[in-house]
Design a protein around this motif. Structure first.
Motif, PDB file in Angstrom:
ATOM      1  N   GLY A 117       7.266  10.572 -12.043  1.00 28.30           N
ATOM      2  CA  GLY A 117       5.971  10.460 -11.383  1.00 28.30           C
ATOM      3  C   GLY A 117       5.638   9.053 -10.955  1.00 28.30           C
ATOM      4  O   GLY A 117       4.564   8.810 -10.392  1.00 28.30           O
ATOM      5  N   ASP A 118       6.529   8.110 -11.232  1.00 25.00           N
ATOM      6  CA  ASP A 118       6.305   6.721 -10.848  1.00 25.00           C
ATOM      7  C   ASP A 118       6.151   6.602  -9.339  1.00 25.00           C
ATOM      8  O   ASP A 118       6.801   7.323  -8.571  1.00 25.00           O
ATOM      9  CB  ASP A 118       7.483   5.861 -11.329  1.00 25.00           C
ATOM     10  CG  ASP A 118       7.349   4.413 -10.914  1.00 25.00           C
ATOM     11  OD1 ASP A 118       6.533   3.700 -11.504  1.00 25.00           O
ATOM     12  OD2 ASP A 118       8.049   4.005  -9.960  1.00 25.00           O
ATOM     13  N   GLU A 119       5.320   5.670  -8.909  1.00 30.39           N
ATOM     14  CA  GLU A 119       5.025   5.491  -7.483  1.00 30.39           C
ATOM     15  C   GLU A 119       6.286   5.226  -6.669  1.00 30.39           C
ATOM     16  O   GLU A 119       6.461   5.774  -5.571  1.00 30.39           O
ATOM     17  CB  GLU A 119       4.040   4.328  -7.335  1.00 30.39           C
ATOM     18  CG  GLU A 119       3.454   4.178  -5.950  1.00 30.39           C
ATOM     19  CD  GLU A 119       2.374   3.113  -5.914  1.00 30.39           C
ATOM     20  OE1 GLU A 119       1.215   3.463  -5.625  1.00 30.39           O
ATOM     21  OE2 GLU A 119       2.700   1.930  -6.179  1.00 30.39           O
ATOM     22  N   VAL A 120       7.176   4.399  -7.212  1.00 27.01           N
ATOM     23  CA  VAL A 120       8.407   4.072  -6.489  1.00 27.01           C
ATOM     24  C   VAL A 120       9.320   5.296  -6.406  1.00 27.01           C
ATOM     25  O   VAL A 120       9.970   5.537  -5.379  1.00 27.01           O
ATOM     26  CB  VAL A 120       9.133   2.882  -7.149  1.00 27.01           C
ATOM     27  CG1 VAL A 120      10.467   2.608  -6.456  1.00 27.01           C
ATOM     28  CG2 VAL A 120       8.262   1.630  -7.096  1.00 27.01           C
ATOM     29  N   ALA A 121       9.368   6.100  -7.465  1.00 28.85           N
ATOM     30  CA  ALA A 121      10.177   7.322  -7.440  1.00 28.85           C
ATOM     31  C   ALA A 121       9.623   8.305  -6.422  1.00 28.85           C
ATOM     32  O   ALA A 121      10.389   8.974  -5.698  1.00 28.85           O
ATOM     33  CB  ALA A 121      10.218   7.958  -8.825  1.00 28.85           C
ATOM     34  N   TRP A 158      18.385   2.168  -7.319  1.00 29.97           N
ATOM     35  CA  TRP A 158      17.863   3.528  -7.191  1.00 29.97           C
ATOM     36  C   TRP A 158      18.204   4.372  -8.411  1.00 29.97           C
ATOM     37  O   TRP A 158      17.403   5.227  -8.821  1.00 29.97           O
ATOM     38  CB  TRP A 158      18.404   4.194  -5.925  1.00 29.97           C
ATOM     39  CG  TRP A 158      17.712   3.769  -4.667  1.00 29.97           C
ATOM     40  CD1 TRP A 158      18.246   3.129  -3.600  1.00 29.97           C
ATOM     41  CD2 TRP A 158      16.322   3.959  -4.356  1.00 29.97           C
ATOM     42  NE1 TRP A 158      17.287   2.892  -2.636  1.00 29.97           N
ATOM     43  CE2 TRP A 158      16.101   3.403  -3.073  1.00 29.97           C
ATOM     44  CE3 TRP A 158      15.245   4.534  -5.034  1.00 29.97           C
ATOM     45  CZ2 TRP A 158      14.856   3.414  -2.456  1.00 29.97           C
ATOM     46  CZ3 TRP A 158      13.994   4.545  -4.413  1.00 29.97           C
ATOM     47  CH2 TRP A 158      13.803   3.996  -3.153  1.00 29.97           C
ATOM     48  N   THR A 159      19.351   4.115  -9.013  1.00 30.41           N
ATOM     49  CA  THR A 159      19.695   4.816 -10.252  1.00 30.41           C
ATOM     50  C   THR A 159      18.662   4.503 -11.331  1.00 30.41           C
ATOM     51  O   THR A 159      18.213   5.396 -12.062  1.00 30.41           O
ATOM     52  CB  THR A 159      21.101   4.403 -10.738  1.00 30.41           C
ATOM     53  OG1 THR A 159      22.062   4.704  -9.726  1.00 30.41           O
ATOM     54  CG2 THR A 159      21.477   5.132 -12.016  1.00 30.41           C
ATOM     55  N   ARG A 201       0.866  -1.186   0.000  1.00 34.28           N
ATOM     56  CA  ARG A 201       0.000   0.000   0.000  1.00 34.28           C
ATOM     57  C   ARG A 201       0.902   1.236   0.000  1.00 34.28           C
ATOM     58  O   ARG A 201       1.028   1.930   1.005  1.00 34.28           O
ATOM     59  CB  ARG A 201      -0.941  -0.026   1.195  1.00 34.28           C
ATOM     60  CG  ARG A 201      -1.945  -1.191   1.166  1.00 34.28           C
ATOM     61  CD  ARG A 201      -2.922  -1.122   2.322  1.00 34.28           C
ATOM     62  NE  ARG A 201      -2.223  -1.248   3.605  1.00 34.28           N
ATOM     63  CZ  ARG A 201      -2.579  -0.585   4.708  1.00 34.28           C
ATOM     64  NH1 ARG A 201      -3.593   0.269   4.688  1.00 34.28           N
ATOM     65  NH2 ARG A 201      -1.907  -0.760   5.832  1.00 34.28           N
ATOM     66  N   VAL A 202       1.509   1.486  -1.140  1.00 36.35           N
ATOM     67  CA  VAL A 202       2.512   2.543  -1.241  1.00 36.35           C
ATOM     68  C   VAL A 202       1.922   3.930  -0.959  1.00 36.35           C
ATOM     69  O   VAL A 202       2.550   4.727  -0.254  1.00 36.35           O
ATOM     70  CB  VAL A 202       3.221   2.494  -2.613  1.00 36.35           C
ATOM     71  CG1 VAL A 202       4.236   3.626  -2.746  1.00 36.35           C
ATOM     72  CG2 VAL A 202       3.922   1.151  -2.783  1.00 36.35           C
ATOM     73  N   PRO A 203       0.746   4.285  -1.493  1.00 38.24           N
ATOM     74  CA  PRO A 203       0.191   5.619  -1.174  1.00 38.24           C
ATOM     75  C   PRO A 203       0.015   5.855   0.319  1.00 38.24           C
ATOM     76  O   PRO A 203       0.247   6.965   0.803  1.00 38.24           O
ATOM     77  CB  PRO A 203      -1.156   5.626  -1.914  1.00 38.24           C
ATOM     78  CG  PRO A 203      -0.969   4.659  -3.044  1.00 38.24           C
ATOM     79  CD  PRO A 203      -0.107   3.567  -2.468  1.00 38.24           C
ATOM     80  N   ARG A 208      10.091  -6.545  -5.208  1.00 40.30           N
ATOM     81  CA  ARG A 208       8.806  -7.039  -5.715  1.00 40.30           C
ATOM     82  C   ARG A 208       8.376  -6.303  -6.977  1.00 40.30           C
ATOM     83  O   ARG A 208       7.604  -6.840  -7.779  1.00 40.30           O
ATOM     84  CB  ARG A 208       7.722  -6.911  -4.633  1.00 40.30           C
ATOM     85  CG  ARG A 208       7.941  -7.775  -3.416  1.00 40.30           C
ATOM     86  CD  ARG A 208       6.691  -7.898  -2.557  1.00 40.30           C
ATOM     87  NE  ARG A 208       6.230  -6.643  -1.996  1.00 40.30           N
ATOM     88  CZ  ARG A 208       6.641  -6.124  -0.856  1.00 40.30           C
ATOM     89  NH1 ARG A 208       7.569  -6.750  -0.134  1.00 40.30           N
ATOM     90  NH2 ARG A 208       6.155  -4.972  -0.403  1.00 40.30           N
ATOM     91  N   ARG A 209       8.865  -5.085  -7.145  1.00 35.60           N
ATOM     92  CA  ARG A 209       8.536  -4.302  -8.337  1.00 35.60           C
ATOM     93  C   ARG A 209       9.515  -4.565  -9.486  1.00 35.60           C
ATOM     94  O   ARG A 209       9.465  -3.882 -10.505  1.00 35.60           O
ATOM     95  CB  ARG A 209       8.513  -2.810  -7.996  1.00 35.60           C
ATOM     96  CG  ARG A 209       7.419  -2.418  -7.007  1.00 35.60           C
ATOM     97  CD  ARG A 209       6.025  -2.559  -7.592  1.00 35.60           C
ATOM     98  NE  ARG A 209       4.982  -2.329  -6.621  1.00 35.60           N
ATOM     99  CZ  ARG A 209       4.391  -1.161  -6.406  1.00 35.60           C
ATOM    100  NH1 ARG A 209       4.779  -0.097  -7.095  1.00 35.60           N
ATOM    101  NH2 ARG A 209       3.438  -1.042  -5.512  1.00 35.60           N
ATOM    102  N   GLY A 210      10.405  -5.515  -9.311  1.00 36.16           N
ATOM    103  CA  GLY A 210      11.272  -5.929 -10.409  1.00 36.16           C
ATOM    104  C   GLY A 210      12.666  -5.339 -10.414  1.00 36.16           C
ATOM    105  O   GLY A 210      13.437  -5.591 -11.349  1.00 36.16           O
ATOM    106  N   TYR A 211      13.030  -4.576  -9.388  1.00 35.37           N
ATOM    107  CA  TYR A 211      14.377  -4.009  -9.326  1.00 35.37           C
ATOM    108  C   TYR A 211      15.337  -5.040  -8.727  1.00 35.37           C
ATOM    109  O   TYR A 211      14.951  -5.853  -7.880  1.00 35.37           O
ATOM    110  CB  TYR A 211      14.379  -2.724  -8.513  1.00 35.37           C
ATOM    111  CG  TYR A 211      13.629  -1.600  -9.200  1.00 35.37           C
ATOM    112  CD1 TYR A 211      14.246  -0.813 -10.164  1.00 35.37           C
ATOM    113  CD2 TYR A 211      12.283  -1.364  -8.908  1.00 35.37           C
ATOM    114  CE1 TYR A 211      13.552   0.208 -10.799  1.00 35.37           C
ATOM    115  CE2 TYR A 211      11.581  -0.348  -9.551  1.00 35.37           C
ATOM    116  CZ  TYR A 211      12.221   0.435 -10.498  1.00 35.37           C
ATOM    117  OH  TYR A 211      11.527   1.419 -11.141  1.00 35.37           O
ATOM    118  N   ALA A 212      16.581  -4.995  -9.171  1.00 38.14           N
ATOM    119  CA  ALA A 212      17.568  -6.027  -8.820  1.00 38.14           C
ATOM    120  C   ALA A 212      18.193  -5.777  -7.449  1.00 38.14           C
ATOM    121  O   ALA A 212      19.314  -5.272  -7.345  1.00 38.14           O
ATOM    122  CB  ALA A 212      18.647  -6.093  -9.904  1.00 38.14           C
TER     123      ALA A 212
END
Length: 279
Positions: free
Chosen positions: A213-217, A204-205, A78-80, A176-180
């Protein structure tokens, strides 16, 4: 206008007669809060030092609540909700940092007039501040030792020591969002201090090289706002201490300014800062 009509237009008088204490007192416990000040010296300046320190403890409590709310929300994706809690904590950290204002211009003579009343007391003994540090990823089992005589406080700190930090939960979300994010980071012993990782920096790079505007950013920026204000807190603490006591040994036997200088040099959520050099 008749007297009767005039009285009809008058504002209602607040309800003043209660069977017991007022509903405000029942909720806020103001009578408890305003009778917790027991100064130990005759110096009139000690009162503001004591009250300001107590106010800081209350802000620590609120910030811990917000960060624990954010960590729980991140576990549930629940990122928001997490971002909202982090944004609230930013406003609270601003208020916390402003607490240095009454103490920031103490001269050595003013501080020395009641310093002896502190005895071995020191801010680094604050259990709630320690919970804040644990949530930031700065874990240390040795920091539980001062609290062995307070079973509830010790149990709460021990629980926090062995739980993932706020940053751990963010990195798990990134995975979980696909980042290594490496397995050794995801499965690390969370009771140990977090150490920076080149792979996390690369993740993070990648986040910051994408859609701003991405949720993770947006989550990363909320975390950066938190990190910046924690850094400012540490620096304000350093400046206030340096002004009040120079390089003398701190209360409680700490290294004083030297210890605070070391703390002020440390980045909170380090890869959120270093990754910006590669975007």
């Amino acid at each position: 206008m008749s007297q009767e009509a005039h009285e009809t237009n008058e504002p209602e008088t607040p309800h003043l007669d209660f069977a017991g204490t007022t509903p405000y007192e029942d909720y806020v416990k103001a009578d408890v809060l305003t009778h917790l000040q027991h100064t130990l010296s005759d110096d009139p300046g000690e009162m503001v030092f004591l009250v300001t320190t107590q106010v800081m403890e209350l802000w620590f409590t609120v910030v811990v609540h917000e960060w624990e709310t954010a960590a729980h929300a991140l576990r549930e994706d629940r990122v928001p909700v997490a971002i909202d809690a982090l944004k609230r904590s930013v406003r609270e950290l601003e208020a916390l940092n402003a607490s240095w204002k009454p103490l920031g211009q103490l001269t050595p003579a003013q501080f020395n007039s009641y310093r002896s009343a502190l005895g071995e007391g020191s801010g680094f003994q604050s259990a709630m501040y320690r919970r804040m540090e644990f949530l930031l990823g700065d874990k240390s089992a040795s920091m539980l030792v001062p609290h062995r005589g307070a079973p509830r406080v010790h149990a709460e700190l021990e629980k926090a020591l062995h739980e993932p930090s706020l940053y751990d939960e963010v990195l798990r979300l990134l995975a979980r969002r696909g980042y290594a994010i490496p397995e050794e980071v995801l499965k690390r012993d969370v009771s140990q201090r977090y150490e920076p990782s080149d792979a996390v920096e690369a993740a993070w790079t990648a986040v910051y090289s994408g859609d701003a505007g991405d949720e993770v950013a947006r989550l990363g920026e909320a975390m950066t706002d938190v990190a910046e204000l924690v850094w400012r807190w540490r620096n304000d603490h350093l400046v206030a201490t340096r002004r009040a006591m120079g390089s003398k040994t701190g209360t409680g036997g700490s290294a004083g300014v030297a210890w605070l200088e070391k703390r002020a040099r440390k980045n909170v959520f380090p890869e959120l800062w270093t990754a910006r050099s590669y975007v």
